[in-house]
Write a protein that holds these residues in place. Structure first.
Motif, PDB file in Angstrom:
ATOM      1  N   ARG A  42      10.965  49.490  22.445  1.00  0.00           N
ATOM      2  CA  ARG A  42      10.036  49.962  21.135  1.00  0.00           C
ATOM      3  C   ARG A  42       9.980  48.543  20.053  1.00  0.00           C
ATOM      4  NH1 ARG A  42      12.792  55.753  20.906  1.00  0.00           N
ATOM      5  NH2 ARG A  42      11.539  56.820  22.685  1.00  0.00           N
ATOM      6  N   ALA A  43      11.190  48.159  19.890  1.00  0.00           N
ATOM      7  CA  ALA A  43      11.007  46.976  18.784  1.00  0.00           C
ATOM      8  C   ALA A  43      10.012  45.802  19.265  1.00  0.00           C
ATOM      9  CB  ALA A  43      12.510  46.480  18.867  1.00  0.00           C
ATOM     10  N   ARG A  44       9.958  45.570  20.630  1.00  0.00           N
ATOM     11  CA  ARG A  44       9.368  44.669  21.060  1.00  0.00           C
ATOM     12  C   ARG A  44       7.809  44.944  20.998  1.00  0.00           C
ATOM     13  NH1 ARG A  44       6.529  43.373  25.441  1.00  0.00           N
ATOM     14  NH2 ARG A  44       6.889  45.358  26.432  1.00  0.00           N
ATOM     15  N   GLN A  45       7.547  46.055  21.331  1.00  0.00           N
ATOM     16  CA  GLN A  45       6.191  46.730  21.153  1.00  0.00           C
ATOM     17  C   GLN A  45       5.764  46.666  19.685  1.00  0.00           C
ATOM     18  OE1 GLN A  45       5.732  50.400  23.157  1.00  0.00           O
ATOM     19  NE2 GLN A  45       6.267  49.524  25.095  1.00  0.00           N
ATOM     20  N   GLY A  46       6.459  47.016  18.798  1.00  0.00           N
ATOM     21  CA  GLY A  46       6.119  46.860  17.342  1.00  0.00           C
ATOM     22  C   GLY A  46       6.158  45.554  16.830  1.00  0.00           C
ATOM     23  N   ARG A  47       6.886  44.529  17.230  1.00  0.00           N
ATOM     24  CA  ARG A  47       6.749  43.347  16.862  1.00  0.00           C
ATOM     25  C   ARG A  47       5.138  42.593  17.425  1.00  0.00           C
ATOM     26  NH1 ARG A  47      12.089  42.437  17.942  1.00  0.00           N
ATOM     27  NH2 ARG A  47      11.649  41.769  20.269  1.00  0.00           N
ATOM     28  N   LEU A  48       4.756  43.061  18.604  1.00  0.00           N
ATOM     29  CA  LEU A  48       3.442  42.541  19.202  1.00  0.00           C
ATOM     30  C   LEU A  48       2.465  43.350  18.502  1.00  0.00           C
ATOM     31  CD1 LEU A  48       4.301  42.855  23.136  1.00  0.00           C
ATOM     32  CD2 LEU A  48       3.665  40.674  21.876  1.00  0.00           C
ATOM     33  N   ARG A  49       2.345  44.575  18.008  1.00  0.00           N
ATOM     34  CA  ARG A  49       1.467  45.220  17.310  1.00  0.00           C
ATOM     35  C   ARG A  49       1.233  44.646  15.632  1.00  0.00           C
ATOM     36  NH1 ARG A  49       3.655  50.056  17.450  1.00  0.00           N
ATOM     37  NH2 ARG A  49       2.951  50.634  19.412  1.00  0.00           N
ATOM     38  N   ALA A  50       2.480  44.397  15.406  1.00  0.00           N
ATOM     39  CA  ALA A  50       2.600  43.677  14.004  1.00  0.00           C
ATOM     40  C   ALA A  50       1.865  42.390  13.992  1.00  0.00           C
ATOM     41  CB  ALA A  50       3.758  43.664  13.579  1.00  0.00           C
ATOM     42  N   LEU A  51       1.735  41.695  14.983  1.00  0.00           N
ATOM     43  CA  LEU A  51       1.081  40.516  15.027  1.00  0.00           C
ATOM     44  C   LEU A  51      -0.237  40.436  15.473  1.00  0.00           C
ATOM     45  CD1 LEU A  51       2.149  37.158  15.488  1.00  0.00           C
ATOM     46  CD2 LEU A  51       2.112  37.685  17.879  1.00  0.00           C
ATOM     47  N   PHE A  52      -0.618  41.553  16.142  1.00  0.00           N
ATOM     48  CA  PHE A  52      -1.987  41.851  16.397  1.00  0.00           C
ATOM     49  C   PHE A  52      -2.615  42.274  15.004  1.00  0.00           C
ATOM     50  CE2 PHE A  52      -5.255  44.822  17.831  1.00  0.00           C
ATOM     51  CZ  PHE A  52      -6.158  43.713  18.616  1.00  0.00           C
TER      52      PHE A  52
ATOM     53  N   GLN B 144      23.794  55.981  26.973  1.00  0.00           N
ATOM     54  CA  GLN B 144      23.759  55.039  25.802  1.00  0.00           C
ATOM     55  C   GLN B 144      23.034  53.800  26.384  1.00  0.00           C
ATOM     56  OE1 GLN B 144      27.800  54.473  24.274  1.00  0.00           O
ATOM     57  NE2 GLN B 144      27.107  53.266  22.835  1.00  0.00           N
ATOM     58  N   ALA B 145      23.067  53.317  27.455  1.00  0.00           N
ATOM     59  CA  ALA B 145      22.594  52.237  28.066  1.00  0.00           C
ATOM     60  C   ALA B 145      20.951  52.339  27.952  1.00  0.00           C
ATOM     61  CB  ALA B 145      23.131  51.952  29.477  1.00  0.00           C
ATOM     62  N   VAL B 146      20.752  53.598  28.494  1.00  0.00           N
ATOM     63  CA  VAL B 146      19.160  53.720  28.491  1.00  0.00           C
ATOM     64  C   VAL B 146      18.562  53.896  26.999  1.00  0.00           C
ATOM     65  CG1 VAL B 146      17.643  55.609  28.753  1.00  0.00           C
ATOM     66  CG2 VAL B 146      19.174  55.166  30.594  1.00  0.00           C
ATOM     67  N   LYS B 147      19.423  54.347  26.153  1.00  0.00           N
ATOM     68  CA  LYS B 147      18.823  54.566  24.840  1.00  0.00           C
ATOM     69  C   LYS B 147      18.736  53.131  24.229  1.00  0.00           C
ATOM     70  CE  LYS B 147      20.447  58.981  23.058  1.00  0.00           C
ATOM     71  NZ  LYS B 147      21.509  59.670  22.397  1.00  0.00           N
ATOM     72  N   LEU B 148      19.718  52.185  24.451  1.00  0.00           N
ATOM     73  CA  LEU B 148      19.770  50.786  24.050  1.00  0.00           C
ATOM     74  C   LEU B 148      18.417  50.140  24.546  1.00  0.00           C
ATOM     75  CD1 LEU B 148      22.081  49.313  22.312  1.00  0.00           C
ATOM     76  CD2 LEU B 148      22.555  48.115  24.368  1.00  0.00           C
ATOM     77  N   ILE B 149      18.018  50.362  25.725  1.00  0.00           N
ATOM     78  CA  ILE B 149      17.004  49.492  26.399  1.00  0.00           C
ATOM     79  C   ILE B 149      15.721  50.199  25.608  1.00  0.00           C
ATOM     80  CG2 ILE B 149      15.539  49.312  28.513  1.00  0.00           C
ATOM     81  CD1 ILE B 149      18.324  49.753  29.881  1.00  0.00           C
ATOM     82  N   GLN B 150      15.682  51.356  25.463  1.00  0.00           N
ATOM     83  CA  GLN B 150      14.746  52.043  24.809  1.00  0.00           C
ATOM     84  C   GLN B 150      14.302  51.441  23.525  1.00  0.00           C
ATOM     85  OE1 GLN B 150      15.278  56.366  24.743  1.00  0.00           O
ATOM     86  NE2 GLN B 150      14.359  56.639  26.850  1.00  0.00           N
ATOM     87  N   ILE B 151      15.214  51.180  22.646  1.00  0.00           N
ATOM     88  CA  ILE B 151      15.240  50.696  21.343  1.00  0.00           C
ATOM     89  C   ILE B 151      14.787  49.306  21.339  1.00  0.00           C
ATOM     90  CG2 ILE B 151      16.660  49.931  19.265  1.00  0.00           C
ATOM     91  CD1 ILE B 151      18.592  52.499  20.066  1.00  0.00           C
ATOM     92  N   ALA B 152      15.351  48.435  22.442  1.00  0.00           N
ATOM     93  CA  ALA B 152      14.739  47.023  22.403  1.00  0.00           C
ATOM     94  C   ALA B 152      13.393  47.029  22.764  1.00  0.00           C
ATOM     95  CB  ALA B 152      15.726  46.421  23.349  1.00  0.00           C
TER      96      ALA B 152
END
Length: 841
Positions: free
Chosen positions: A180-190, A170-178
């Motif tokens: 992917r969300a960070r990468q998505g925000r950076l891609r959207a800004l670019f 569950q901890a690994v999944k939580l880190i993965q979600i966080a």
């Protein structure tokens, strides 16, 4: 060096004191006139009681302020005496109103209008001296408690916020979600930056083809600017108008002004001067008494001896025999010469002889047969007695004599006293001399009495040849010895189970076991709410209104904080040993318990069923636990014994899941503990419950003397709650945030819900973004939708349960048409029937 204070401030507080004393004197003169005469009209009785209650509250508010700020030590002693008396009288009047109206909550809207007072002026303050006078003791106790907790390895921060364990997947999944969300925000800004570049390039191509007109461009800019300027101007004018009308606060309303800061500095300075003057006064009491003993001690002794000798001779001349000297227990010669001259004593002796002769003659006349009363006369007297019983009479007060004494002392000493010489408002040495001269005289009188008793014996032997009868004296002494033995036998019954242990060791043990806990630092003023402005109008239409949060706060002050804070008030005021706070979860019951401890500096003992489960097993263990708790509570009073989820202690039927915890361990012992609590014991048992209908009502109501129904907040309280909680958590209130809308939408939600929502919305990031994006009501509404409110059905269930309590039954009977006396009689009959049924069983 003592810091100097301005004469204007001293004059101001002295003037306030004089005005308050005059108002109290006028009130004390009026009260006996209205209260002595028996009345039948219940409305008139309540109005008189309510007016006196409100006036005493106003006097208390002024006296509390004067006592806190005045510097003169001898004035403060007198003010404190009157202040305690006023507190006690307020509690007595409250008790009378409860017995009259058969409800804990009262509404004074019409009386406040007549007296031209705002509802805020009825708020009962907590005296500051409760904590000021024992601040060092409280700090020392907190240090000891923190040290014991640290030594035993109990961390309070960990207890408050327990960390939940999480599985690895569950901890690994939580880190993965966080991530992917960070990468998505950076891609959207670019992608946004690329889109803006393309858009600018297209615009530059289209604008380059058009021929621009300079005049048209200037006109366009001018229009936009004028529009913007006018909008700002109208907004400013509208805001100024709203401030002028009082609809909006001024711009610097929330900021602390320089005058307030200066006033706080002056308060601190006055407190320092108070402490210094108190120390000087204590030293002066010792030094002045020693000086008086050296200078006037011998003269006082000779005067007393001459006075008593003269009394011997005069009694011998008048009666023919020497008088009997009063014993030490009776008071010695002080009884005979209490504020009397020798001539007055002689006159008293002659008057007593004449009275004895008259009484003998009267007894002879009374021996003649008196005519017997007929049956009709007896019936007439019975009917008259019934009519007198039906009329309401005020019960005698225990605090009025103390207040009258204080007022008389004020008139004699301070009313017309010239204090032009006492610039610094230090102690008055002449008053100390008068006080200590009396003390010294009483001390010397004891020595003189021993000498004069011996002298009287010698005189009787020499002149009258009278001898004492030692047999009689011996008999008296034997009787006294027997009485003393009886008393000793009674005290032996109450065994001390921990006689070989110190209070410190018991204190440490209770802390380690988790029975004595650290109270959270919460003030009663943090329990936010608003007054109920429709109370009287609803009661006139025979509708029982739900109490407001400030009504609950006032009852906590009257029943919990005042008696625990003042020993003088607790001894004489109507005794409240136990208190029950019943209401849905999230209304602030636990907060009120901690507030009582914070405001009075009381110890907090936790005897809830979940906390004592598995501790001190068996009957002997339970007895030992209760003995230790109440022994420490008495020694370190004031103390609060808290029973959380107290309905579990009085379960009708214990659920299978909780049988192992034995929740009903304290059920039999609590009534016995309440009987053992005396007026000297400043111990309050407080129970909190969110499901009172699960408990046995009879045993529940026997243990808890006062039951306070804590409701969910109404519209006015919710409006104040939203505003204050948002501001306390770093939020800024703007016109974009409609607080009134929030208060209407969140009907049914408790204070706990509001606090959770505000903390969830106002994160650090959101607080920083407030400048660019102000708060809106939608943000809070979306967060609160996931929570369950307190529905009307649940509130009605609490109302119905309260209607079944003894006071609720009496109130319901009185509303339906029966008088209050009938309700009381019915309640007593029911209690008797229940007792008889139990005896049969």
């Amino acid at each position: 060096m003592t810091p100097c204070l301005g004469t204007e401030e001293n004059r101001m507080y002295n003037k306030m004191w004089h005005q308050t004393q005059e108002a109290l004197g006028a009130l004390l003169d009026k009260e006996p006139q209205k209260m002595v005469e028996p009345q039948r009209n219940q409305v008139f009785i309540f109005q008189t009681l309510a007016t006196f209650y409100i006036k005493y509250v106003q006097i208390f508010r002024n006296l509390e302020n004067v006592y806190d700020q005045i510097v003169h030590p001898q004035k403060r002693i007198l003010i404190r005496k009157v202040l305690d008396g006023v507190m006690g009288r307020v509690l007595e009047l409250k008790n009378e109103m409860v017995e009259l109206e058969l409800t804990e909550f009262h509404y004074f809207d019409d009386i406040l209008q007549d007296l031209k007072l705002a509802p805020q002026q009825l708020d009962i303050p907590i005296p500051k001296y409760f904590l000021k006078e024992k601040l060092e003791v409280i700090k020392g106790r907190e240090k000891i408690l923190a040290q014991i907790l640290a030594d035993s390895g109990i961390d309070t921060s960990e207890m408050k916020f327990p960390v939940k364990s999480m599985p690895f997947d569950q901890a690994v999944k939580l880190i993965q979600i966080a991530e992917r969300a960070r990468q998505g925000r950076l891609r959207a800004l670019f992608m946004k930056q690329i889109y803006l570049q393309e858009y600018r390039a297209k615009q530059s191509k289209t604008l380059g083809k058009k021929v621009t007109d300079a005049w048209a461009a200037a006109l366009c800019i001018q229009k936009v600017w004028r529009r913007f300027h006018q909008c700002k101007k109208t907004e400013k004018l509208r805001e100024e108008e709203m401030i002028f009308l009082g609809m909006n606060p001024p711009p610097l309303f929330n900021e602390v002004s320089a005058t307030v800061i200066q006033a706080e500095k002056v308060d601190r300075l006055r407190n320092e001067v108070q402490m210094k003057h108190e120390e000087d006064y204590r030293e002066a009491l010792v030094t002045i008494k020693n000086d008086l003993k050296l200078i006037e001690g011998l003269d006082i002794k000779e005067n007393l001896q001459d006075q008593i000798r003269h009394w011997f001779i005069e009694c011998r001349n008048l009666t023919g025999t020497f008088p009997d000297y009063p014993d030490i227990e009776e008071g010695g010669s002080a009884i005979i010469f209490s504020n009397k001259t020798i001539q007055q004593v002689i006159e008293d002796i002659i008057a007593n002889q004449e009275e004895e002769e008259k009484n003998e003659k009267k007894k002879k006349k009374k021996k003649e047969k008196q005519p017997k009363k007929t049956k009709r006369q007896k019936k007439g007297t019975k009917e008259k007695n019934k009519e007198e019983d039906e009329k309401w009479k005020m019960s005698p007060s225990l605090f009025l004599p103390a207040m009258k004494e204080g007022c008389n002392a004020y008139k004699e000493i301070w009313m017309n006293k010239d204090e032009s010489w006492n610039f610094s408002q230090d102690f008055d040495p002449e008053l100390i001399k008068e006080e200590k001269r009396k003390e010294l005289e009483s001390e010397i009188r004891v020595q003189v009495d021993e000498l004069m008793r011996q002298e009287l014996k010698n005189l009787k032997l020499a002149v009258d040849r009278e001898r004492e009868h030692p047999a009689k004296v011996g008999k008296k002494k034997k009787k006294k010895g027997k009485k003393g033995k009886k008393k000793e036998k009674k005290t032996k019954k109450d065994k001390d189970l921990t006689a070989d242990r110190t209070i410190e060791s018991l204190y440490k043990e209770l802390v380690e076991e988790g029975l004595l806990i650290q109270a959270l630092k919460v003030n009663l003023s943090d329990y936010i709410g608003e007054y109920s402005y429709l109370g009287t109008t609803l009661r006139q239409v025979s509708i029982e209104p739900m109490p407001s949060l400030l009504d609950v706060r006032q009852l906590i002050t009257l029943y919990g904080i005042w008696p625990l804070g003042s020993a003088a008030v607790h001894e004489k005021a109507p005794l409240v040993k136990s208190l029950l706070l019943a209401g849905p979860s999230g209304v602030g019951k636990k907060m009120l318990v901690h507030a009582i401890c914070t405001e009075t500096g009381a110890n907090l003992f936790n005897l809830s069923s979940s906390n004592i489960a598995g501790k001190y097993p068996g009957k002997n263990g339970l007895q030992m636990m209760l003995h230790a708790v109440f022994k420490v509570a008495r020694q370190l009073q004031p103390s609060v014994v808290w029973i959380e989820d107290t309905e579990k202690t009085f379960y009708k039927k214990v659920p299978n899941a909780e049988k192992t915890n034995e929740p009903k361990r304290l059920k039999r012992h609590l009534p016995q503990i309440l009987k053992l609590l005396k007026p000297d014991d400043r111990i309050l048992i407080v129970g909190t419950t969110r499901r009172p209908f699960d408990a046995e009502l009879q045993s529940f109501c026997r243990v808890y003397q006062k039951i306070i129904l804590v409701p969910r907040p109404d519209y006015a309280s919710r409006y104040v709650l939203w505003k204050q909680i948002i501001e306390r958590n770093g939020g800024v209130l703007t016109s974009a945030l409609n607080v009134s809308c929030l208060a209407k939408v969140t009907d049914g939600f408790t204070q706990g819900h509001i606090v959770k929502v505000v903390k969830a919305v106002l994160t650090d990031q959101r607080i920083r973004r407030q400048i660019h994006k102000p708060l809106t009501a939608v943000e809070f509404i979306t967060a609160i939708t996931s929570m369950d409110p307190v529905y009307k059905e649940e509130e009605e269930s609490f109302k119905n349960w309260y209607a079944k309590t003894p006071l609720g039954k009496k109130r319901a009977l009185a509303i339906t048409g029966g008088s209050t006396e009938k309700a009381k009689d019915k309640g007593k009959r029911k209690e008797k029937k229940e007792k008889k049924a139990k005896k049969k069983k």
